[in-house]
Write a protein that holds these residues in place. Sequence first.
Motif, PDB file in Angstrom:
ATOM      1  N   LEU A   2       0.852  -1.336  -0.107  1.00 55.39           N
ATOM      2  CA  LEU A   2      -0.085   0.025   0.070  1.00 55.39           C
ATOM      3  C   LEU A   2       0.850   1.426   0.000  1.00 55.39           C
ATOM      4  CD1 LEU A   2      -2.713  -0.908   2.656  1.00 55.39           C
ATOM      5  CD2 LEU A   2      -2.856  -1.030   0.252  1.00 55.39           C
ATOM      6  N   GLY A   3       0.278   2.382  -0.443  1.00 58.88           N
ATOM      7  CA  GLY A   3       1.038   3.667  -0.528  1.00 58.88           C
ATOM      8  C   GLY A   3       0.970   4.351   0.747  1.00 58.88           C
ATOM      9  N   ILE A   4       1.170   3.672   1.789  1.00 57.69           N
ATOM     10  CA  ILE A   4       1.145   4.469   3.198  1.00 57.69           C
ATOM     11  C   ILE A   4       2.031   5.427   3.196  1.00 57.69           C
ATOM     12  CG2 ILE A   4       1.470   4.063   5.735  1.00 57.69           C
ATOM     13  CD1 ILE A   4      -0.940   2.530   4.166  1.00 57.69           C
ATOM     14  N   ARG A   5       1.572   6.708   3.880  1.00 58.50           N
ATOM     15  CA  ARG A   5       2.560   7.797   3.963  1.00 58.50           C
ATOM     16  C   ARG A   5       2.564   8.214   5.399  1.00 58.50           C
ATOM     17  NH1 ARG A   5      -0.632  11.703  -0.338  1.00 58.50           N
ATOM     18  NH2 ARG A   5      -0.115  10.536  -2.260  1.00 58.50           N
ATOM     19  N   THR A   6       1.690   7.826   6.157  1.00 53.67           N
ATOM     20  CA  THR A   6       1.804   8.158   7.606  1.00 53.67           C
ATOM     21  C   THR A   6       1.543   6.957   8.590  1.00 53.67           C
ATOM     22  OG1 THR A   6       1.111  10.455   7.338  1.00 53.67           O
ATOM     23  CG2 THR A   6       0.948   9.730   9.661  1.00 53.67           C
ATOM     24  N   VAL A   7       2.340   6.642   9.713  1.00 52.50           N
ATOM     25  CA  VAL A   7       2.198   5.586  10.589  1.00 52.50           C
ATOM     26  C   VAL A   7       2.073   6.176  11.829  1.00 52.50           C
ATOM     27  CG1 VAL A   7       3.084   3.294  11.505  1.00 52.50           C
ATOM     28  CG2 VAL A   7       3.319   4.124   8.984  1.00 52.50           C
ATOM     29  N   PHE A   8       0.892   5.709  12.479  1.00 57.16           N
ATOM     30  CA  PHE A   8       0.706   6.126  13.960  1.00 57.16           C
ATOM     31  C   PHE A   8       0.980   4.811  14.871  1.00 57.16           C
ATOM     32  CE2 PHE A   8      -1.804   9.423  12.086  1.00 57.16           C
ATOM     33  CZ  PHE A   8      -1.278  10.623  12.697  1.00 57.16           C
ATOM     34  N   VAL A   9       1.510   4.835  15.901  1.00 55.22           N
ATOM     35  CA  VAL A   9       2.039   3.689  16.632  1.00 55.22           C
ATOM     36  C   VAL A   9       1.334   3.777  18.246  1.00 55.22           C
ATOM     37  CG1 VAL A   9       3.592   2.014  17.664  1.00 55.22           C
ATOM     38  CG2 VAL A   9       3.859   3.132  15.607  1.00 55.22           C
ATOM     39  N   HIS A  10       0.674   2.798  18.430  1.00 59.87           N
ATOM     40  CA  HIS A  10       0.156   2.905  20.027  1.00 59.87           C
ATOM     41  C   HIS A  10       0.513   1.522  20.497  1.00 59.87           C
ATOM     42  CE1 HIS A  10      -2.715   3.656  23.204  1.00 59.87           C
ATOM     43  NE2 HIS A  10      -2.916   2.408  23.394  1.00 59.87           N
ATOM     44  N   ASP A  11       0.856   1.796  21.912  1.00 60.48           N
ATOM     45  CA  ASP A  11       1.218   0.423  22.911  1.00 60.48           C
ATOM     46  C   ASP A  11       1.007   0.954  24.084  1.00 60.48           C
ATOM     47  OD1 ASP A  11       3.152  -1.902  22.475  1.00 60.48           O
ATOM     48  OD2 ASP A  11       3.112  -1.466  24.457  1.00 60.48           O
ATOM     49  N   GLN A  12       0.494  -0.213  25.027  1.00 59.82           N
ATOM     50  CA  GLN A  12       0.345   0.118  26.478  1.00 59.82           C
ATOM     51  C   GLN A  12       1.453   0.788  27.124  1.00 59.82           C
ATOM     52  OE1 GLN A  12      -1.149  -3.400  28.330  1.00 59.82           O
ATOM     53  NE2 GLN A  12       0.664  -4.695  27.915  1.00 59.82           N
ATOM     54  N   ARG A  13       2.660   0.372  26.633  1.00 60.26           N
ATOM     55  CA  ARG A  13       3.923   0.907  27.177  1.00 60.26           C
ATOM     56  C   ARG A  13       4.380   2.000  26.369  1.00 60.26           C
ATOM     57  NH1 ARG A  13       8.171  -1.940  27.247  1.00 60.26           N
ATOM     58  NH2 ARG A  13       7.711  -3.413  25.607  1.00 60.26           N
ATOM     59  N   ARG A  14       4.166   3.310  26.642  1.00 62.42           N
ATOM     60  CA  ARG A  14       4.475   4.425  25.586  1.00 62.42           C
ATOM     61  C   ARG A  14       5.795   4.201  25.134  1.00 62.42           C
ATOM     62  NH1 ARG A  14       6.126   9.504  24.162  1.00 62.42           N
ATOM     63  NH2 ARG A  14       4.497  10.608  23.226  1.00 62.42           N
ATOM     64  N   GLU A  15       6.832   3.755  26.014  1.00 59.18           N
ATOM     65  CA  GLU A  15       8.176   3.867  25.624  1.00 59.18           C
ATOM     66  C   GLU A  15       8.635   2.724  24.470  1.00 59.18           C
ATOM     67  OE1 GLU A  15       7.751   1.182  29.407  1.00 59.18           O
ATOM     68  OE2 GLU A  15       6.981   2.910  28.686  1.00 59.18           O
ATOM     69  N   ALA A  33       6.045   1.947  22.128  1.00 56.06           N
ATOM     70  CA  ALA A  33       5.718   2.982  21.019  1.00 56.06           C
ATOM     71  C   ALA A  33       6.647   3.916  20.296  1.00 56.06           C
ATOM     72  CB  ALA A  33       4.318   3.426  21.123  1.00 56.06           C
ATOM     73  N   ALA A  34       7.243   4.631  21.239  1.00 49.27           N
ATOM     74  CA  ALA A  34       8.246   5.645  20.897  1.00 49.27           C
ATOM     75  C   ALA A  34       9.571   5.196  20.609  1.00 49.27           C
ATOM     76  CB  ALA A  34       8.804   6.483  22.253  1.00 49.27           C
ATOM     77  N   ALA A  35       9.819   4.088  20.732  1.00 47.59           N
ATOM     78  CA  ALA A  35      10.986   3.368  20.189  1.00 47.59           C
ATOM     79  C   ALA A  35      10.872   2.920  18.861  1.00 47.59           C
ATOM     80  CB  ALA A  35      11.518   2.014  20.989  1.00 47.59           C
ATOM     81  N   LEU A  36       9.636   2.379  18.591  1.00 50.94           N
ATOM     82  CA  LEU A  36       9.313   1.783  17.042  1.00 50.94           C
ATOM     83  C   LEU A  36       9.108   3.082  16.382  1.00 50.94           C
ATOM     84  CD1 LEU A  36       8.484   0.120  15.125  1.00 50.94           C
ATOM     85  CD2 LEU A  36       6.215  -0.146  16.063  1.00 50.94           C
ATOM     86  N   VAL A  37       8.568   4.085  16.801  1.00 52.71           N
ATOM     87  CA  VAL A  37       8.422   5.208  15.993  1.00 52.71           C
ATOM     88  C   VAL A  37       9.839   5.934  15.551  1.00 52.71           C
ATOM     89  CG1 VAL A  37       7.896   7.811  16.274  1.00 52.71           C
ATOM     90  CG2 VAL A  37       5.993   6.180  16.953  1.00 52.71           C
ATOM     91  N   THR A  38      10.614   5.858  16.355  1.00 53.34           N
ATOM     92  CA  THR A  38      12.073   6.236  16.225  1.00 53.34           C
ATOM     93  C   THR A  38      12.528   5.398  15.185  1.00 53.34           C
ATOM     94  OG1 THR A  38      12.590   7.326  18.380  1.00 53.34           O
ATOM     95  CG2 THR A  38      14.237   6.643  17.288  1.00 53.34           C
ATOM     96  N   ARG A  39      12.483   4.104  15.231  1.00 50.97           N
ATOM     97  CA  ARG A  39      13.158   3.278  14.356  1.00 50.97           C
ATOM     98  C   ARG A  39      12.675   3.505  12.752  1.00 50.97           C
ATOM     99  NH1 ARG A  39      12.588  -0.651  18.297  1.00 50.97           N
ATOM    100  NH2 ARG A  39      11.143  -1.804  17.175  1.00 50.97           N
ATOM    101  N   LEU A  40      11.251   3.852  12.730  1.00 50.22           N
ATOM    102  CA  LEU A  40      10.554   4.183  11.498  1.00 50.22           C
ATOM    103  C   LEU A  40      11.141   5.341  10.910  1.00 50.22           C
ATOM    104  CD1 LEU A  40       6.966   2.805  12.502  1.00 50.22           C
ATOM    105  CD2 LEU A  40       8.517   1.724  10.685  1.00 50.22           C
ATOM    106  N   GLN A  41      11.078   6.374  11.936  1.00 52.97           N
ATOM    107  CA  GLN A  41      11.607   7.657  11.674  1.00 52.97           C
ATOM    108  C   GLN A  41      13.106   7.487  10.929  1.00 52.97           C
ATOM    109  OE1 GLN A  41      11.036  10.117  15.011  1.00 52.97           O
ATOM    110  NE2 GLN A  41       8.858  10.831  14.507  1.00 52.97           N
ATOM    111  N   GLU A  42      13.873   6.872  11.598  1.00 51.53           N
ATOM    112  CA  GLU A  42      15.137   6.465  11.162  1.00 51.53           C
ATOM    113  C   GLU A  42      15.251   5.866   9.635  1.00 51.53           C
ATOM    114  OE1 GLU A  42      16.817   4.325  14.090  1.00 51.53           O
ATOM    115  OE2 GLU A  42      17.513   6.392  15.365  1.00 51.53           O
ATOM    116  N   SER A  43      14.260   5.335   9.114  1.00 52.94           N
ATOM    117  CA  SER A  43      14.203   4.786   8.002  1.00 52.94           C
ATOM    118  C   SER A  43      13.476   5.391   6.795  1.00 52.94           C
ATOM    119  CB  SER A  43      13.596   3.325   8.036  1.00 52.94           C
ATOM    120  OG  SER A  43      12.198   3.346   8.366  1.00 52.94           O
ATOM    121  N   GLY A  44      13.023   6.877   7.358  1.00 54.35           N
ATOM    122  CA  GLY A  44      12.290   7.497   6.391  1.00 54.35           C
ATOM    123  C   GLY A  44      10.957   7.792   6.517  1.00 54.35           C
ATOM    124  N   VAL A  45      10.349   7.086   7.397  1.00 52.44           N
ATOM    125  CA  VAL A  45       8.965   6.969   7.534  1.00 52.44           C
ATOM    126  C   VAL A  45       8.363   8.171   8.411  1.00 52.44           C
ATOM    127  CG1 VAL A  45       6.860   5.538   8.571  1.00 52.44           C
ATOM    128  CG2 VAL A  45       8.848   4.344   7.321  1.00 52.44           C
TER     129      VAL A  45
END
Length: 313
Positions: free
Chosen positions: A146-159, A161-173
């Motif tokens: 799919l032509g996904i442009r934006t990804v939101f991540v939710h987890d019961q442990r915010r840390e 979710a934040a760690a995954l967001v950082t990894r995604l951002q580092e890959s250009g997402v």
Amino acid sequence: MYTVSAEETAAALPFGALIPALREGLARGATTPPRHHHQIDKAAGSTLLLMPSWRSGDLLGVKLVNVFPENSASGRPALSSAYVLASASTGEHLGVIDGNELTRRRTVATAALASSYLARPDSRVHLVVGAGHIGSLAAEAHAAVLGIRTVFVHDQRREAAAALVTRLQESGVDAHVADDLDTAIPRADVISCATLATSPIIRGELLTPGTHLDLVGSFRRDMREADDICLTRGSLYIDSEIALDESGDLTQPLADGIITRDAVAATLPQLCRREALGRRDDRQITVFKAVGTALADLAAAALVHRSRVQPVG
């Protein structure tokens, strides 16, 4: 007999190759008996699963899975598995493949394959619920179809979710933490849930028309990610008939009379064989429930095997 590490398994299963391999494997089919369940500790919910599948004259495989849910409290993976591959012609054992990475990648690849039939082609916003071992790959897998442009991540442990967001951002997402799940749900075109929730976390009343909901976390009858409204508002698709008997997302509303087994619009193999239609229009809400199949494991293991006997380059 070869041994394939987690790193080697991941390298052999890029989503650009794995998703088409699953499409072909599910369409082609194989002999796949019901999985065997053996309870290790009822109180802890620990379970041993045996998942065989074979194609005559080709390959035979068995995945051995240990499920220990309480491991998550100590930071250990809840799943531990190994995949044993053999020749279906001679019975000769060919290799042992890291089952954790094979399961992880085939799970999200199966969900992405379903999304290729069920999500709107113009889907741009992906909500990932659960940033653990499985969920952390959901965005990458769906981006392959799919032509996904934006990804939101939710987890019961915010840390987490934040760690995954950082990894995604580092890959250009373009990725962001979704602190409030109820606010994020109506904004999403595709929602992927990969959690160990035992009560619904997705409220169907919040789903926007045209949303595709992908549920891969609930693999026991006492586990559930979506409420009844998700199923009454959405068209239901499953990876196999096993899902109707094993996942609380389906067994509970079935027991309560909210849905019947006839509510299933199609299985994923039927979609792959073009025996059934996927999404009908842009306002249809679609729900895909997967519990994982030995057939999908075999298709993924065959791809790993080909990389061993016919290495690229």
